[in-house]
Design a protein around this motif. Structure first.
Motif, PDB file in Angstrom:
ATOM      1  N   LEU A  17     -51.776 -20.047  92.671  1.00  7.13           N
ATOM      2  CA  LEU A  17     -52.813 -20.753  93.397  1.00  7.13           C
ATOM      3  C   LEU A  17     -53.674 -19.749  94.146  1.00  7.13           C
ATOM      4  CD1 LEU A  17     -51.800 -20.656  96.513  1.00  7.13           C
ATOM      5  CD2 LEU A  17     -50.654 -22.780  95.974  1.00  7.13           C
ATOM      6  N   ARG A  18     -54.827 -20.230  94.572  1.00  7.08           N
ATOM      7  CA  ARG A  18     -55.771 -19.393  95.302  1.00  7.08           C
ATOM      8  C   ARG A  18     -56.157 -20.095  96.588  1.00  7.08           C
ATOM      9  NH1 ARG A  18     -62.077 -18.030  94.103  1.00  7.08           N
ATOM     10  NH2 ARG A  18     -62.103 -15.825  94.698  1.00  7.08           N
ATOM     11  N   LEU A  19     -55.909 -19.446  97.681  1.00 14.10           N
ATOM     12  CA  LEU A  19     -56.294 -19.962  98.989  1.00 14.10           C
ATOM     13  C   LEU A  19     -57.632 -19.358  99.398  1.00 14.10           C
ATOM     14  CD1 LEU A  19     -52.894 -19.639 100.885  1.00 14.10           C
ATOM     15  CD2 LEU A  19     -53.738 -21.552  99.520  1.00 14.10           C
ATOM     16  N   VAL A  47     -48.711 -12.000 105.617  1.00 17.15           N
ATOM     17  CA  VAL A  47     -48.662 -11.985 104.161  1.00 17.15           C
ATOM     18  C   VAL A  47     -49.516 -10.826 103.639  1.00 17.15           C
ATOM     19  CG1 VAL A  47     -49.172 -13.236 102.036  1.00 17.15           C
ATOM     20  CG2 VAL A  47     -48.315 -14.471 104.052  1.00 17.15           C
ATOM     21  N   ALA A  48     -50.762 -10.786 104.087  1.00 16.63           N
ATOM     22  CA  ALA A  48     -51.675  -9.744 103.613  1.00 16.63           C
ATOM     23  C   ALA A  48     -52.844  -9.624 104.582  1.00 16.63           C
ATOM     24  CB  ALA A  48     -52.193 -10.064 102.218  1.00 16.63           C
ATOM     25  N   VAL A  49     -53.430  -8.445 104.631  1.00 17.61           N
ATOM     26  CA  VAL A  49     -54.577  -8.209 105.496  1.00 17.61           C
ATOM     27  C   VAL A  49     -55.576  -7.339 104.749  1.00 17.61           C
ATOM     28  CG1 VAL A  49     -53.556  -6.153 106.563  1.00 17.61           C
ATOM     29  CG2 VAL A  49     -55.301  -7.463 107.800  1.00 17.61           C
ATOM     30  N   ILE A  50     -56.852  -7.534 105.050  1.00 16.99           N
ATOM     31  CA  ILE A  50     -57.910  -6.757 104.409  1.00 16.99           C
ATOM     32  C   ILE A  50     -58.937  -6.376 105.466  1.00 16.99           C
ATOM     33  CG2 ILE A  50     -59.148  -8.871 103.715  1.00 16.99           C
ATOM     34  CD1 ILE A  50     -60.048  -7.308 101.191  1.00 16.99           C
ATOM     35  N   ALA A  66     -49.413 -10.968  95.026  1.00 12.48           N
ATOM     36  CA  ALA A  66     -50.527 -11.479  95.827  1.00 12.48           C
ATOM     37  C   ALA A  66     -51.692 -10.499  95.807  1.00 12.48           C
ATOM     38  CB  ALA A  66     -50.079 -11.715  97.265  1.00 12.48           C
ATOM     39  N   THR A  67     -52.881 -11.056  95.865  1.00 10.12           N
ATOM     40  CA  THR A  67     -54.086 -10.245  95.978  1.00 10.12           C
ATOM     41  C   THR A  67     -54.991 -10.870  97.019  1.00 10.12           C
ATOM     42  OG1 THR A  67     -53.984  -9.610  93.642  1.00 10.12           O
ATOM     43  CG2 THR A  67     -56.074  -9.271  94.786  1.00 10.12           C
ATOM     44  N   ILE A  68     -55.304 -10.094  98.046  1.00 11.59           N
ATOM     45  CA  ILE A  68     -56.243 -10.556  99.066  1.00 11.59           C
ATOM     46  C   ILE A  68     -57.601  -9.945  98.776  1.00 11.59           C
ATOM     47  CG2 ILE A  68     -55.662  -8.701 100.684  1.00 11.59           C
ATOM     48  CD1 ILE A  68     -56.076 -10.752 102.967  1.00 11.59           C
ATOM     49  N   SER A  69     -58.629 -10.721  98.951  1.00 14.17           N
ATOM     50  CA  SER A  69     -59.989 -10.237  98.733  1.00 14.17           C
ATOM     51  C   SER A  69     -60.927 -10.949  99.704  1.00 14.17           C
ATOM     52  CB  SER A  69     -60.429 -10.478  97.284  1.00 14.17           C
ATOM     53  OG  SER A  69     -60.409 -11.862  96.985  1.00 14.17           O
ATOM     54  N   ARG A  70     -62.143 -10.462  99.800  1.00 10.86           N
ATOM     55  CA  ARG A  70     -63.096 -11.083 100.715  1.00 10.86           C
ATOM     56  C   ARG A  70     -64.507 -10.970 100.170  1.00 10.86           C
ATOM     57  NH1 ARG A  70     -62.581  -8.093 106.290  1.00 10.86           N
ATOM     58  NH2 ARG A  70     -64.546  -9.150 106.795  1.00 10.86           N
ATOM     59  N   LYS A  74     -70.315 -14.255 102.289  1.00  7.90           N
ATOM     60  CA  LYS A  74     -69.944 -15.658 102.488  1.00  7.90           C
ATOM     61  C   LYS A  74     -68.978 -15.837 103.656  1.00  7.90           C
ATOM     62  CE  LYS A  74     -70.505 -16.949  97.619  1.00  7.90           C
ATOM     63  NZ  LYS A  74     -69.827 -17.519  96.421  1.00  7.90           N
ATOM     64  N   ASN A  75     -68.647 -14.752 104.345  1.00  8.77           N
ATOM     65  CA  ASN A  75     -67.685 -14.827 105.464  1.00  8.77           C
ATOM     66  C   ASN A  75     -66.400 -15.519 105.030  1.00  8.77           C
ATOM     67  OD1 ASN A  75     -69.420 -13.543 107.265  1.00  8.77           O
ATOM     68  ND2 ASN A  75     -70.364 -15.462 107.895  1.00  8.77           N
ATOM     69  N   THR A  76     -65.914 -15.147 103.880  1.00  3.92           N
ATOM     70  CA  THR A  76     -64.766 -15.820 103.284  1.00  3.92           C
ATOM     71  C   THR A  76     -63.723 -14.806 102.835  1.00  3.92           C
ATOM     72  OG1 THR A  76     -66.166 -17.646 102.534  1.00  3.92           O
ATOM     73  CG2 THR A  76     -64.039 -17.392 101.449  1.00  3.92           C
ATOM     74  N   VAL A  77     -62.470 -15.173 103.023  1.00  3.64           N
ATOM     75  CA  VAL A  77     -61.354 -14.372 102.550  1.00  3.64           C
ATOM     76  C   VAL A  77     -60.512 -15.237 101.608  1.00  3.64           C
ATOM     77  CG1 VAL A  77     -59.855 -14.957 104.513  1.00  3.64           C
ATOM     78  CG2 VAL A  77     -59.454 -12.840 103.228  1.00  3.64           C
ATOM     79  N   TYR A  78     -59.942 -14.608 100.605  1.00  2.00           N
ATOM     80  CA  TYR A  78     -59.167 -15.306  99.585  1.00  2.00           C
ATOM     81  C   TYR A  78     -57.766 -14.704  99.491  1.00  2.00           C
ATOM     82  CZ  TYR A  78     -63.957 -16.409  98.173  1.00  2.00           C
ATOM     83  OH  TYR A  78     -65.280 -16.798  98.157  1.00  2.00           O
ATOM     84  N   LEU A  79     -56.847 -15.524  99.023  1.00  2.00           N
ATOM     85  CA  LEU A  79     -55.500 -15.033  98.721  1.00  2.00           C
ATOM     86  C   LEU A  79     -55.085 -15.639  97.389  1.00  2.00           C
ATOM     87  CD1 LEU A  79     -53.029 -13.392  99.723  1.00  2.00           C
ATOM     88  CD2 LEU A  79     -52.087 -15.575 100.536  1.00  2.00           C
ATOM     89  N   GLN A  80     -54.968 -14.790  96.385  1.00  2.00           N
ATOM     90  CA  GLN A  80     -54.474 -15.210  95.082  1.00  2.00           C
ATOM     91  C   GLN A  80     -52.981 -14.939  95.037  1.00  2.00           C
ATOM     92  OE1 GLN A  80     -56.167 -16.580  92.320  1.00  2.00           O
ATOM     93  NE2 GLN A  80     -54.124 -16.755  91.379  1.00  2.00           N
TER      94      GLN A  80
END
Length: 120
Positions: A17-19, A47-50, A66-70, A74-80
Motif C-alpha cells: 500500500l501507499r500512504l 518508520v521512515a524520515v526524509i 518501505a520507501t519514503i518520498s516527497r 505539492k507539500n506531500t510525503v509518501y510511504l510505499q
C-alpha cells in the motif's frame, strides 16, 4: 497548517500500500518529514524520515520493504510499503517540521493518523 494522511487500508500479508500525507495551509517551508506508527499497546515508533533534500532513514524493521518520498511542490510525503506483515498493523502518523517564515522557528506538526491493518 494541517497534515492530512490517506491510504490506510486492510490488506493481506504480502501485499502493498501507499500512504500519502499532504500539508495544507501553504506553509512557508517544509523541512524534514516522516512517518511514525503506533501499534495497539505499544509506543509510537519511527518508520521512515526524509529531509527536504531527499536524504532518507528507515527503521530496521521496514528496511528493504518501505520507501519514503516527497513532492516539495505539492507539500506531500509518501510511504510505499511492500511485503506487508501482520506486525506492520498500526496507526500510521505523518510528521512534518515546518517553518512559517524565513528564518523562523521550526514547528513540529502531526497528522491524525491512518489505520493500516495487515491480515495473516
Amino acid at each position: 497548517v494541517q497534515l492530512v494522511e490517506s491510504g490506510g487500508a486492510l490488506v493481506q500479508a504480502g501485499g502493498s500500500l501507499r500512504l500519502s500525507c499532504a500539508a495544507s495551509g501553504s506553509p512557508f517551508r517544509l523541512n524534514a518529514m516522516g512517518w511514525y506508527r503506533q501499534a495497539p499497546g505499544k509506543q509510537r515508533e519511527l518508520v521512515a524520515v526524509i529531509t527536504r533534500g531527499g536524504h532518507t532513514n528507515y527503521a530496521d524493521s521496514v528496511k528493504g520493504r518501505a520507501t519514503i518520498s516527497r513532492d516539495n511542490a505539492k507539500n506531500t510525503v509518501y510511504l510505499q510499503m511492500n511485503s506487508l506483515k501482520p506486525d506492520d498493523t498500526a496507526v500510521y502518523y505523518c510528521n512534518a517540521n515546518i517553518q512559517h517564515t524565513s528564518g523562523g522557528a521550526t514547528v513540529v506538526y502531526w497528522g491524525e493518523g491512518t489505520l493500516v491493518t495487515v491480515s495473516s
